[in-house]
Motif scaffolding. Sequence first.
Motif, PDB file in Angstrom:
ATOM      1  N   THR A  30       0.814  -1.216   0.000  1.00  0.00           N
ATOM      2  CA  THR A  30       0.000   0.000   0.000  1.00  0.00           C
ATOM      3  C   THR A  30       0.847   1.265   0.000  1.00  0.00           C
ATOM      4  OG1 THR A  30      -0.119   0.102   2.422  1.00  0.00           O
ATOM      5  CG2 THR A  30      -1.796  -1.219   1.310  1.00  0.00           C
ATOM      6  N   VAL A  31       2.160   1.121  -0.089  1.00  0.00           N
ATOM      7  CA  VAL A  31       3.074   2.260   0.061  1.00  0.00           C
ATOM      8  C   VAL A  31       3.794   2.534  -1.253  1.00  0.00           C
ATOM      9  CG1 VAL A  31       5.103   3.128   1.285  1.00  0.00           C
ATOM     10  CG2 VAL A  31       3.402   1.770   2.510  1.00  0.00           C
ATOM     11  N   GLY A  32       3.885   3.811  -1.619  1.00  0.00           N
ATOM     12  CA  GLY A  32       4.743   4.219  -2.724  1.00  0.00           C
ATOM     13  C   GLY A  32       4.078   4.459  -4.060  1.00  0.00           C
ATOM     14  N   TRP A  33       2.763   4.278  -4.162  1.00  0.00           N
ATOM     15  CA  TRP A  33       2.114   4.419  -5.463  1.00  0.00           C
ATOM     16  C   TRP A  33       2.159   5.843  -6.031  1.00  0.00           C
ATOM     17  CZ3 TRP A  33       1.956   0.185  -7.894  1.00  0.00           C
ATOM     18  CH2 TRP A  33       1.661  -1.020  -7.264  1.00  0.00           C
ATOM     19  N   PRO A  34       1.962   6.897  -5.239  1.00  0.00           N
ATOM     20  CA  PRO A  34       2.054   8.247  -5.823  1.00  0.00           C
ATOM     21  C   PRO A  34       3.425   8.524  -6.430  1.00  0.00           C
ATOM     22  CG  PRO A  34       0.933   8.352  -3.714  1.00  0.00           C
ATOM     23  CD  PRO A  34       1.476   6.958  -3.836  1.00  0.00           C
ATOM     24  N   GLY A  35       4.501   8.096  -5.745  1.00  0.00           N
ATOM     25  CA  GLY A  35       5.838   8.298  -6.296  1.00  0.00           C
ATOM     26  C   GLY A  35       6.044   7.511  -7.570  1.00  0.00           C
ATOM     27  N   TYR A  36       5.501   6.307  -7.614  1.00  0.00           N
ATOM     28  CA  TYR A  36       5.597   5.477  -8.818  1.00  0.00           C
ATOM     29  C   TYR A  36       4.868   6.130  -9.994  1.00  0.00           C
ATOM     30  CZ  TYR A  36       3.654   1.892 -11.922  1.00  0.00           C
ATOM     31  OH  TYR A  36       3.209   1.198 -13.014  1.00  0.00           O
ATOM     32  N   VAL A  37       3.648   6.609  -9.737  1.00  0.00           N
ATOM     33  CA  VAL A  37       2.881   7.283 -10.796  1.00  0.00           C
ATOM     34  C   VAL A  37       3.644   8.509 -11.302  1.00  0.00           C
ATOM     35  CG1 VAL A  37       0.763   8.569 -11.306  1.00  0.00           C
ATOM     36  CG2 VAL A  37       0.645   6.421 -10.033  1.00  0.00           C
ATOM     37  N   GLY A  38       4.202   9.270 -10.373  1.00  0.00           N
ATOM     38  CA  GLY A  38       4.960  10.453 -10.770  1.00  0.00           C
ATOM     39  C   GLY A  38       6.166  10.105 -11.612  1.00  0.00           C
ATOM     40  N   LEU A  39       6.841   9.005 -11.284  1.00  0.00           N
ATOM     41  CA  LEU A  39       8.025   8.590 -12.043  1.00  0.00           C
ATOM     42  C   LEU A  39       7.656   8.199 -13.470  1.00  0.00           C
ATOM     43  CD1 LEU A  39      11.036   8.312 -11.358  1.00  0.00           C
ATOM     44  CD2 LEU A  39      10.624   5.887 -10.865  1.00  0.00           C
ATOM     45  N   VAL A  40       6.588   7.418 -13.620  1.00  0.00           N
ATOM     46  CA  VAL A  40       6.151   7.024 -14.969  1.00  0.00           C
ATOM     47  C   VAL A  40       5.696   8.252 -15.755  1.00  0.00           C
ATOM     48  CG1 VAL A  40       4.495   5.639 -16.287  1.00  0.00           C
ATOM     49  CG2 VAL A  40       5.503   4.717 -14.189  1.00  0.00           C
ATOM     50  N   THR A  41       5.041   9.185 -15.085  1.00  0.00           N
ATOM     51  CA  THR A  41       4.617  10.419 -15.746  1.00  0.00           C
ATOM     52  C   THR A  41       5.825  11.209 -16.252  1.00  0.00           C
ATOM     53  OG1 THR A  41       2.686  10.518 -14.286  1.00  0.00           O
ATOM     54  CG2 THR A  41       3.252  12.523 -15.475  1.00  0.00           C
ATOM     55  N   ASP A  42       6.888  11.254 -15.464  1.00  0.00           N
ATOM     56  CA  ASP A  42       8.102  11.941 -15.890  1.00  0.00           C
ATOM     57  C   ASP A  42       8.716  11.285 -17.123  1.00  0.00           C
ATOM     58  OD1 ASP A  42       7.836  13.706 -13.799  1.00  0.00           O
ATOM     59  OD2 ASP A  42       9.277  12.676 -12.494  1.00  0.00           O
ATOM     60  N   VAL A  43       8.697   9.960 -17.149  1.00  0.00           N
ATOM     61  CA  VAL A  43       9.219   9.246 -18.319  1.00  0.00           C
ATOM     62  C   VAL A  43       8.353   9.524 -19.536  1.00  0.00           C
ATOM     63  CG1 VAL A  43       9.678   6.964 -19.294  1.00  0.00           C
ATOM     64  CG2 VAL A  43      10.296   7.449 -16.917  1.00  0.00           C
ATOM     65  N   ALA A  44       7.030   9.528 -19.338  1.00  0.00           N
ATOM     66  CA  ALA A  44       6.120   9.807 -20.454  1.00  0.00           C
ATOM     67  C   ALA A  44       6.331  11.209 -21.010  1.00  0.00           C
ATOM     68  CB  ALA A  44       4.680   9.636 -20.010  1.00  0.00           C
TER      69      ALA A  44
END
Length: 514
Positions: free
Chosen positions: A372-386
């Motif tokens: 349940t931990v870390g999903w906002p950071g993960y989404v932000g990272l993929v968004t940066d790559v996109a």
Amino acid sequence: MGSQAEGRGTAGVPRGVWLTAVLVVAGLVVVAGRYGFHRDELYFIEGGRHPGWAQPDNPMLIPLLAASWHDLVGGHLWAFRVLPAVATGVTVVLAALTCRQLGGAPRAQVVAAAGTALTGVILGTGHLFSITTFDVMMTALVVLLLVRAVGAVPQRIGPWLWTGLAAGVALEVKVLPGLVLLSCLVGMLLAGPRRPLRGPGPWLAGALALVLAAPNLLWQAAHGWPMLEVAANIAAGGSASSADRWLVAPMHLLMAGPVAGFLIVVGVVALLGTARLRAWRWLGIAYLVLLLIVVVTGGKPYYVAGLFPALVAVGAMQLPAWVERLLDRPARAVAVALVVSVPTACFALPLAPVGSPVFRIAQAVNPDGAETVGWPGYVGLVTDVAAQVPEDERPHTVVLTRNYGEAGALDRARRLAPGGTGGDGAPGWLPPVYSGHNAYGSWGPPPEDARTVIVVGRLDPDEEARWFAGTCQQVTTVRSPAGVDNEEDGAPIRRCQLGDQGWVAIWDEVARFG
């Protein structure tokens, strides 16, 4: 805490039972917004947006409920988890009702409610919009109705039909209640009473349950029973909560916690060896049969949890004299309850700071916390790559993830902020999301003109060569918060170009169950 006070309550249920249920629901709501969404919750929310007769790994009832409730409450995490909190409160009351049905006194009913409330796996799953949360509630209801139907004198059709109706709904939550009922049938054949089985009631109940469960069963049969492949993957250790077969027996009691574990053992021993409980001996045998099935098939230890409320109820009826004396002193009883409940709550609920020593210990006992931990950071990272994808390539760009949690987190972000931001505090553009994992694989491949692929997760070198002709370049790596051990930690994010074969040709390889 005298018996006279305990005996007063709505519809014959002691007030202590209602108070316990209310405290459980309130406590779960208070911590509902802690940490973040679980990967399974993200998967169910998206799954409910793809209506069908079933999914490869689950019936459809919970995904449909998750998606609808998520939208109704505006996507707020704490509000999303109100329903599982209420379901857990209902499970607590069902344990007390089962105790009463078996002949337990008002005090025993309150102890049954408290013991169920302090059952680690029930409390832990009650924090999540999990299939297990609703499965345990429905299984507890089915067992209660089955006890009523078996004990009815004279035998009547009505109680059996109610049992069949509840069983049918339970089977649309999860197939596991079917194994519970099979175990109960074996128990009755071995220990009795066999007379109710000679009447039409049980068979009408079974037919009703099968009719209600037919959508999932027929879908599974038409698609080659993918649920069996998922089960085989779990038995092989493919899930974070999988356990070696020899660990299932001790682990399921460890998951129950000290209070419930004690009551479960006492209850099973009493069912198997006490003359006055002979009529219910089949319930103790059912527990042993179900535990054996889980061990032999390599299932997860918590698969036995549906029987916990009933076993705790029986255990509460066998309180030794020293426990009775303790309950006669309310101050001491409350002090002991606090002492034994704190460790259970710390391991089952999101109370410790992320990455703290207590969090790490709890993570070892209950891996769901790390998921349940870390999903906002993960989404932000993929968004940066996109964001690095050139404008002219964006109409032909997709994300491909290795598991449904990664895909679900991105899909939820896209739906919450279409066309503008990645959601969860991650501004930017996100392309359409695909995955081959479980139901995502059955929802189909990307369009053939989607040539640029942001790949999240680890690929086998042979897969990379076949699917992307060796074009992948790693852009960054996902790092979970310190002290958090989950599947995303260390996962690479790469930018690839689809090979000449195309999506349709490779999708059977991309799709997988686990």
